[in-house]
Design a protein around this motif. Structure first.
Motif, PDB file in Angstrom:
ATOM      1  N   GLU A 220      46.495  45.415  53.412  1.00  0.00           N
ATOM      2  CA  GLU A 220      46.351  44.421  52.338  1.00  0.00           C
ATOM      3  C   GLU A 220      46.779  45.000  50.984  1.00  0.00           C
ATOM      4  O   GLU A 220      47.282  44.277  50.124  1.00  0.00           O
ATOM      5  CB  GLU A 220      44.882  43.943  52.240  1.00  0.00           C
ATOM      6  CG  GLU A 220      44.378  43.228  53.479  1.00  0.00           C
ATOM      7  CD  GLU A 220      43.721  44.157  54.499  1.00  0.00           C
ATOM      8  OE1 GLU A 220      42.953  43.645  55.333  1.00  0.00           O
ATOM      9  OE2 GLU A 220      43.969  45.387  54.459  1.00  0.00           O
ATOM     10  N   ILE A 221      46.557  46.305  50.799  1.00  0.00           N
ATOM     11  CA  ILE A 221      46.971  46.949  49.541  1.00  0.00           C
ATOM     12  C   ILE A 221      48.491  46.953  49.457  1.00  0.00           C
ATOM     13  O   ILE A 221      49.082  46.593  48.430  1.00  0.00           O
ATOM     14  CB  ILE A 221      46.414  48.389  49.450  1.00  0.00           C
ATOM     15  CG1 ILE A 221      44.879  48.364  49.436  1.00  0.00           C
ATOM     16  CG2 ILE A 221      46.953  49.104  48.211  1.00  0.00           C
ATOM     17  CD1 ILE A 221      44.227  49.741  49.483  1.00  0.00           C
ATOM     18  N   SER A 222      49.133  47.341  50.552  1.00  0.00           N
ATOM     19  CA  SER A 222      50.592  47.372  50.608  1.00  0.00           C
ATOM     20  C   SER A 222      51.177  45.982  50.350  1.00  0.00           C
ATOM     21  O   SER A 222      52.157  45.816  49.610  1.00  0.00           O
ATOM     22  CB  SER A 222      51.026  47.882  51.987  1.00  0.00           C
ATOM     23  OG  SER A 222      52.415  47.963  52.063  1.00  0.00           O
ATOM     24  N   GLU A 223      50.541  44.969  50.923  1.00  0.00           N
ATOM     25  CA  GLU A 223      51.004  43.589  50.754  1.00  0.00           C
ATOM     26  C   GLU A 223      50.923  43.166  49.273  1.00  0.00           C
ATOM     27  O   GLU A 223      51.837  42.523  48.744  1.00  0.00           O
ATOM     28  CB  GLU A 223      50.118  42.674  51.612  1.00  0.00           C
ATOM     29  CG  GLU A 223      50.582  41.235  51.699  1.00  0.00           C
ATOM     30  CD  GLU A 223      49.605  40.382  52.523  1.00  0.00           C
ATOM     31  OE1 GLU A 223      49.699  39.149  52.399  1.00  0.00           O
ATOM     32  OE2 GLU A 223      48.768  40.938  53.258  1.00  0.00           O
ATOM     33  N   SER A 224      49.838  43.549  48.605  1.00  0.00           N
ATOM     34  CA  SER A 224      49.677  43.195  47.187  1.00  0.00           C
ATOM     35  C   SER A 224      50.707  43.904  46.314  1.00  0.00           C
ATOM     36  O   SER A 224      51.258  43.316  45.378  1.00  0.00           O
ATOM     37  CB  SER A 224      48.264  43.556  46.709  1.00  0.00           C
ATOM     38  OG  SER A 224      47.310  42.720  47.323  1.00  0.00           O
ATOM     39  N   ILE A 225      50.970  45.188  46.620  1.00  0.00           N
ATOM     40  CA  ILE A 225      51.970  45.932  45.843  1.00  0.00           C
ATOM     41  C   ILE A 225      53.345  45.293  46.019  1.00  0.00           C
ATOM     42  O   ILE A 225      54.090  45.096  45.051  1.00  0.00           O
ATOM     43  CB  ILE A 225      51.991  47.418  46.275  1.00  0.00           C
ATOM     44  CG1 ILE A 225      50.699  48.112  45.838  1.00  0.00           C
ATOM     45  CG2 ILE A 225      53.208  48.143  45.680  1.00  0.00           C
ATOM     46  CD1 ILE A 225      50.532  49.518  46.387  1.00  0.00           C
ATOM     47  N   THR A 226      53.668  44.942  47.258  1.00  0.00           N
ATOM     48  CA  THR A 226      54.969  44.314  47.532  1.00  0.00           C
ATOM     49  C   THR A 226      55.123  43.011  46.761  1.00  0.00           C
ATOM     50  O   THR A 226      56.162  42.748  46.145  1.00  0.00           O
ATOM     51  CB  THR A 226      55.133  44.056  49.054  1.00  0.00           C
ATOM     52  OG1 THR A 226      55.037  45.311  49.741  1.00  0.00           O
ATOM     53  CG2 THR A 226      56.461  43.410  49.365  1.00  0.00           C
ATOM     54  N   TRP A 227      54.062  42.180  46.761  1.00  0.00           N
ATOM     55  CA  TRP A 227      54.150  40.890  46.069  1.00  0.00           C
ATOM     56  C   TRP A 227      54.300  41.089  44.557  1.00  0.00           C
ATOM     57  O   TRP A 227      55.170  40.497  43.924  1.00  0.00           O
ATOM     58  CB  TRP A 227      52.912  40.037  46.366  1.00  0.00           C
ATOM     59  CG  TRP A 227      53.044  38.661  45.764  1.00  0.00           C
ATOM     60  CD1 TRP A 227      53.652  37.576  46.322  1.00  0.00           C
ATOM     61  CD2 TRP A 227      52.614  38.253  44.465  1.00  0.00           C
ATOM     62  NE1 TRP A 227      53.630  36.511  45.458  1.00  0.00           N
ATOM     63  CE2 TRP A 227      52.992  36.902  44.303  1.00  0.00           C
ATOM     64  CE3 TRP A 227      51.946  38.897  43.419  1.00  0.00           C
ATOM     65  CZ2 TRP A 227      52.726  36.180  43.139  1.00  0.00           C
ATOM     66  CZ3 TRP A 227      51.685  38.182  42.256  1.00  0.00           C
ATOM     67  CH2 TRP A 227      52.067  36.832  42.122  1.00  0.00           C
ATOM     68  N   LEU A 228      53.475  41.979  43.977  1.00  0.00           N
ATOM     69  CA  LEU A 228      53.492  42.173  42.524  1.00  0.00           C
ATOM     70  C   LEU A 228      54.773  42.869  42.055  1.00  0.00           C
ATOM     71  O   LEU A 228      55.222  42.667  40.913  1.00  0.00           O
ATOM     72  CB  LEU A 228      52.253  42.972  42.108  1.00  0.00           C
ATOM     73  CG  LEU A 228      51.913  43.058  40.620  1.00  0.00           C
ATOM     74  CD1 LEU A 228      51.877  41.688  39.960  1.00  0.00           C
ATOM     75  CD2 LEU A 228      50.594  43.802  40.419  1.00  0.00           C
TER      76      LEU A 228
END
Length: 282
Positions: A220-228
């Protein structure tokens, strides 16, 4: 002026790690780090009501956290023990800072209690002594008592004040509670990043050595970094889980939040140059 027996509210601001390098490890297992800690205006609110009876009570403890083990209660009792103060305090905490988010919420709450009671109980302890006491509660507590943005070294206890540019941050909170010990004990953690010195600090230094390990454990952390990262250079703060990016105007930051997918949680925060309670200690 309100009497000392009224409720009074005090902010407990969050911090972001603008970068975080692990440059070594001591023989006792503690990691040596370098980081810039940035205060922001996203904050918990600590409500305090002084009493003459000497009791320290947390009136709305977090579910699953016994009041006696809460950092705010421990901070107040530590000051009583240190000074022999006969007064007590009732405590309420309005939580806005995510727990296990890497933004220093619990440590900031404890620091705000110490700074506020230093004034409300008229203890007049110097800042350096408050910081020494705070260290026994948690590694980040002294920074919030220090109360200025800082280049932080050692295991977090060596602080050099620095000026950071004004900024507006978008902060995303992946709904996971990161275990800091798990991240630091991971065998794949980078522990040999070359040290830097204050004059060579650059806004281009944005690496967080804990990020790669955290992203593997918590997708979930990786997903948030990718989106931002679509909007700006995004990275994780502390040992996670929160991730953030910097913007030059509130409008830019608000536009990003407007685009945020419904399943994600996010905030806009502004940089602070000093802790709001900085003047409560000398």
């Amino acid at each position: 002026m309100s009497s000392s027996y009224d409720w009074q509210d005090f902010p407990a601001p969050a911090k972001l790690n603008l970068f975080l390098h692990i440059i070594g490890r001591r023989n006792d297992g503690y990691h040596l780090l370098q980081s810039v800690f940035q205060l922001i205006d996203l904050a918990d609110t600590i409500s305090l009501r002084v009493n003459e009876g000497g009791e320290v009570q947390h009136l709305n403890p977090l579910p699953g956290v016994p009041a006696d083990s809460d950092l705010t209660v421990r901070a107040a009792r530590l000051l009583q023990k240190e000074t022999g103060c006969s007064k007590g305090v009732d405590i309420r905490v309005t939580k806005r800072l995510p727990m296990g988010g890497g933004v220093g919420g619990g440590s900031s709450d404890a620091a705000t209690v110490m700074l506020a009671l230093n004034r409300l109980w008229q203890l007049n302890l110097p800042r350096v002594r408050l910081m020494e006491l705070g260290l026994s509660l948690g590694a980040d507590v002294p920074f919030f008592i220090f109360g200025e943005n800082a280049f932080v070294e050692g295991i977090g206890e060596i602080m050099t004040p620095i000026l950071t540019p004004e900024a507006h941050f978008v902060i995303l909170h992946p709904q996971v509670h990161v275990s800091t010990p798990q991240i630091f004990s991971d065998p794949n953690l980078t522990r040999d990043t070359p040290p830097i010195t204050v004059p060579h600090l650059s806004s281009a230094i944005t690496q967080n050595d804990l990020e790669e390990v955290a992203c593997k454990s918590y997708p979930e952390i990786s997903e948030s970094i990718t989106w931002l990262s679509q909007y700006a250079n995004a990275r994780m703060t502390g040992s996670g889980s929160c991730v953030f990016a910097s913007f030059s105007s509130p409008n830019e930051a608000n536009r990003v939040i407007y685009d945020l997918p419904k399943k994600m949680t996010g905030y806009v925060a502004r940089s602070l140059s000093k802790h709001p309670l900085h003047e409560f200690a000398e």
